[in-house]
Design a protein around this motif. Structure first.
Motif, short mmCIF file in Angstrom:
data_model
loop_
_atom_site.label_atom_id
_atom_site.label_comp_id
_atom_site.label_asym_id
_atom_site.label_seq_id
_atom_site.Cartn_x
_atom_site.Cartn_y
_atom_site.Cartn_z
N ALA A 45 8.26 5.85 -1.51
CA ALA A 45 7.17 5.04 -0.96
C ALA A 45 6.70 4.01 -1.98
CB ALA A 45 6.02 5.93 -0.52
N MET A 55 9.14 1.28 -2.19
CA MET A 55 9.03 0.36 -1.06
C MET A 55 7.86 -0.60 -1.27
SD MET A 55 9.91 2.86 2.13
CE MET A 55 10.07 1.68 3.45
N PHE A 93 0.52 5.48 0.64
CA PHE A 93 -0.42 6.43 1.25
C PHE A 93 -0.36 7.80 0.62
CE2 PHE A 93 0.12 3.85 5.33
CZ PHE A 93 -0.87 2.98 4.93
N ASP A 129 0.08 11.03 2.03
CA ASP A 129 0.99 12.10 2.37
C ASP A 129 2.43 11.61 2.45
OD1 ASP A 129 2.25 14.30 3.23
OD2 ASP A 129 0.79 14.83 4.75
N MET A 163 4.47 12.24 5.61
CA MET A 163 4.20 11.55 6.86
C MET A 163 4.48 10.05 6.81
SD MET A 163 3.04 14.22 8.38
CE MET A 163 2.33 13.58 9.88
N THR A 164 4.51 9.46 5.62
CA THR A 164 4.58 8.00 5.59
C THR A 164 5.99 7.47 5.81
OG1 THR A 164 4.70 8.10 3.20
CG2 THR A 164 2.57 7.60 4.17
N LEU A 165 6.99 8.33 5.62
CA LEU A 165 8.34 7.86 5.91
C LEU A 165 8.73 8.35 7.30
CD1 LEU A 165 10.02 8.59 2.47
CD2 LEU A 165 9.16 6.43 3.33
N MET A 217 0.83 -1.19 0.00
CA MET A 217 0.00 0.00 0.00
C MET A 217 0.87 1.25 0.00
SD MET A 217 -3.37 0.60 2.25
CE MET A 217 -4.43 2.02 2.01
#
Lengths: 321, 324
Positions: A164, A167, A96, A98, A101-103, A94
């Motif tokens: 992201a 990943m 996200f 923003d 904020m996700t890292l 998944m």
């Protein structure tokens, strides 16, 4: 061919003070390998909750109460917590909204990526770093070896979202769920990333669920489209069908609200009112109070009308194409 | 980095200077030590000789500059009560306080941080509720009272531990410490636990708050979506983020405990600096008061500097700028 992702009757409820709220109501759709499905809806329509429900990441007071989520034929809902965890990131990934904020702000990109690599594929740290570097290359990040040493705040928003996405790609998952993945980005960056996502789907054969509120994005990217309203999928079909000949009045209203589709200077049509609160849904069809075609019949549950694979949940569907 | 350190050093010197002025004036205002020191029946001549000997007949600013001048020559003055140099007086007491404080802050951290992490990880469970209730007790029940209860329980009734004082000391390098003998530990453990309770409560609540906040962040969700097990999310991702505020409070607590472990030291008759300063205030022992307070300021400045350096290590977004 079995669908990479087959969601059947998924229902997620939240326990609130006002009683049960059904955020995801009997949602069904399937995505074939290599295809992109756009899940479109306004804020609060339950599209993000659908994404989290697929991964089994709903926290109390929410709970997935019914349905099946088949990934390559395996029902995630039947798995133990531990087995489900092993599917996350490996089979279903998944991304996200923003990227700020996700890292994790205090860990280097490389450290975060090696952690994500080694959780599913035991290997040495340096091998994991190599693997991470290749993943960054795939999503078009220049000088990936240096980026691995950087902290998230040293990268631009677009770069972070690429990290992201890289990943999510680490374990070549069958299904990638992207929740508003380009919403926070500049239009030009958004375009680049969308083109790359399209390429990735074609090359890797991953099934992609692209969750967004932006029908314009989805119309250029997706093969299939599901339109969500108040927790239900109200219209489902191929992109050509839904964009070219919408049958649900809500879809029609969304399409009419896209500024680029209109002559300049004219007044922009809009859907009156706003998304209903899930705890106080109107009787029958939830769109009925805002719908230009509503009749007394709409106070009863709308039927599912299917024509040429284009399904619509409506008493008075439009003609379509 | 170097510019930053120089900037901080200048800042520290300014703080010490301002503090020394405030302390000097404040202590001067408290009262005349001569009145306390000498026999009320002493003759006026003896009295005036003594005043002249200590330089109390000079104007305040002159006394201050004499003091500063002496400090720069490494002379903090002599205690008027003990008649020995203040430095050796304070340094004879400091190791006792230091070991008490280190043990107590250690206990508070080693128990408080894991307990707080657990309470934040499963905030709705019964263990979490229990931990939180205990943390409230920890910093709301008065220290001296718990200290007396501990003495009643473990020293008087059970007879397991000595009721007070410092145990046998051993030598480590050029320090004398009781932490190398078992008798020393038997003496230090009860006051240290007593002193740690407040800090433990604080650590628990702070850690829990950070943990709860971190559990709801997107990076934790993202980590979960990657299939990381909770253990790795907590120790790999969250730990470092929540340790940032913890380090700050740890530093502040370390400093304030070092300076003001007075209550516990009094209850357990611990021969530390806390007791020394209280005695000095009662006897108006000016040089001890002034030097002690200036040393405390130095200590705080140093601890804050170390905290900031660690801070920058933990959080890459913090940049150490020189001369700002």
């Amino acid at each position: 061919m079995t669908a990479a992702l087959d969601v059947k009757g998924l229902t997620t409820r939240f326990e609130t003070r006002a009683g049960h709220v059904t955020a995801v109501n009997d949602v069904s759709f399937a995505v074939q390998p290599g295809r992109i499905m756009g899940l479109v809806g306004e804020s609060g329509s339950g599209k993000s909750v659908t994404g989290f429900s697929i991964l089994g990441l709903i926290d109390a007071p929410g709970e997935v109460t019914a349905g099946a989520v088949l990934v390559d034929g395996v029902d995630l809902r039947q798995l133990s917590t531990e087995d489900l965890r092993k599917m996350r990131g490996r089979k279903v990934a998944m991304v996200f909204q923003d990227p700020m904020m996700t890292l994790n702000p205090v860990l280097r990109v490389g450290d975060q990526m090696t952690m994500a690599v080694r959780v599913h594929q035991p290997m040495s740290k340096s091998d994991a770093l190599q693997h991470a570097r290749k993943a960054l290359e795939v999503v078009g990040i220049p000088s990936p070896a240096e980026r691995l040493k950087a902290y998230p705040h040293q990268l631009s928003g677009g770069m972070r979202q690429r990290v992201a996405i890289a990943m999510a790609l680490l374990h070549s998952p069958s299904v990638i769920i992207a929740d508003e993945a380009t919403t926070a980005l500049d239009v030009s960056i958004q375009g680049q990333i969308l083109a790359e996502v399209r390429e990735l789907a074609d090359e890797t054969g991953a099934a992609i669920v692209w969750i967004t509120h932006d029908l314009a994005v989805v119309s250029s990217l997706a093969d299939d489209i599901c339109v969500m309203y108040a927790g239900r999928i109200v219209e489902r079909g191929t992109a050509e069908q839904v964009i070219g000949g919408p049958r649900h009045p809500y879809t029609q209203g969304l399409l009419d609200s896209i500024p680029a589709r209109h002559e300049p200077g004219r007044k922009l049509p809009q859907i009156p009112g706003s998304t209903p609160q899930l705890s106080r849904l109107p009787e029958g069809c939830p769109f009925q109070p805002r719908c230009p075609r509503a009749t007394d019949l709409c106070r009863t549950e709308p039927p599912l009308d299917v024509r040429d694979g284009q399904a619509v949940l409506c008493h008075h569907p439009l003609e379509g194409v | 980095m170097f510019g930053y350190l120089v900037g901080r050093l200048i800042q520290a010197m300014m703080v010490v200077f301002v503090m020394s002025v405030i302390v000097f004036v404040g202590v001067y205002a408290i009262g005349n030590p001569i009145d306390v020191m000498i026999d009320p029946g002493a003759s006026q001549e003896i009295r005036e000789n003594l005043i002249r000997q200590y330089g109390f007949d000079q104007p305040l600013w002159q006394q201050y500059f004499t003091f500063v001048g002496n400090v720069f020559q490494g002379d903090l003055g002599r205690s008027m009560v003990y008649n020995i140099p203040v430095t050796s007086l304070v340094f004879s007491r400091l190791p006792a306080t230091l070991e008490l404080v280190l043990v107590s802050v250690g206990i508070a951290t080693l128990i408080g941080v894991p307990a707080g992490m657990y309470a934040g990880y499963r905030p709705n469970g019964i263990p979490a509720k229990l931990i939180m209730a205990l943390s409230v007790l920890g910093f709301s029940v008065p220290t001296f009272w718990i200290g007396m209860l501990l003495i009643m329980g473990f020293a008087v009734n059970l007879g397991w531990l000595p009721s007070g004082g410092r145990g046998e000391v051993g030598h480590v390098l050029w320090f004398k410490t009781s932490l190398v003998t078992s008798d020393g530990w038997a003496h230090v453990i009860m006051p240290a636990v007593n002193l740690s309770l407040f800090k433990m409560g604080l650590m628990i609540r702070l850690t829990r708050a950070g943990m709860v906040e971190a559990m709801g962040t997107d990076y934790v969700r993202f980590a979960r979506a990657q299939g990381l097990p909770d253990r790795q999310i907590v120790f790999g991702h969250i730990m470092r983020n929540i340790s940032i505020p913890l380090v700050t409070v740890f530093g502040l607590e370390l400093g304030s405990t070092l300076a003001f472990a007075v209550v516990t030291e009094t209850v357990f008759n611990w021969p530390g600096v806390g007791k020394l300063i209280i005695d000095s205030i009662l006897q108006l022992d000016r040089p001890v008061m002034v030097s002690y307070l200036v040393m405390v300021v130095l200590l705080f400045v140093m601890i804050n500097l170390v905290v900031d350096l660690i801070y920058a290590q933990l959080d890459p977004r913090v940049r150490l700028k020189g001369g700002s």
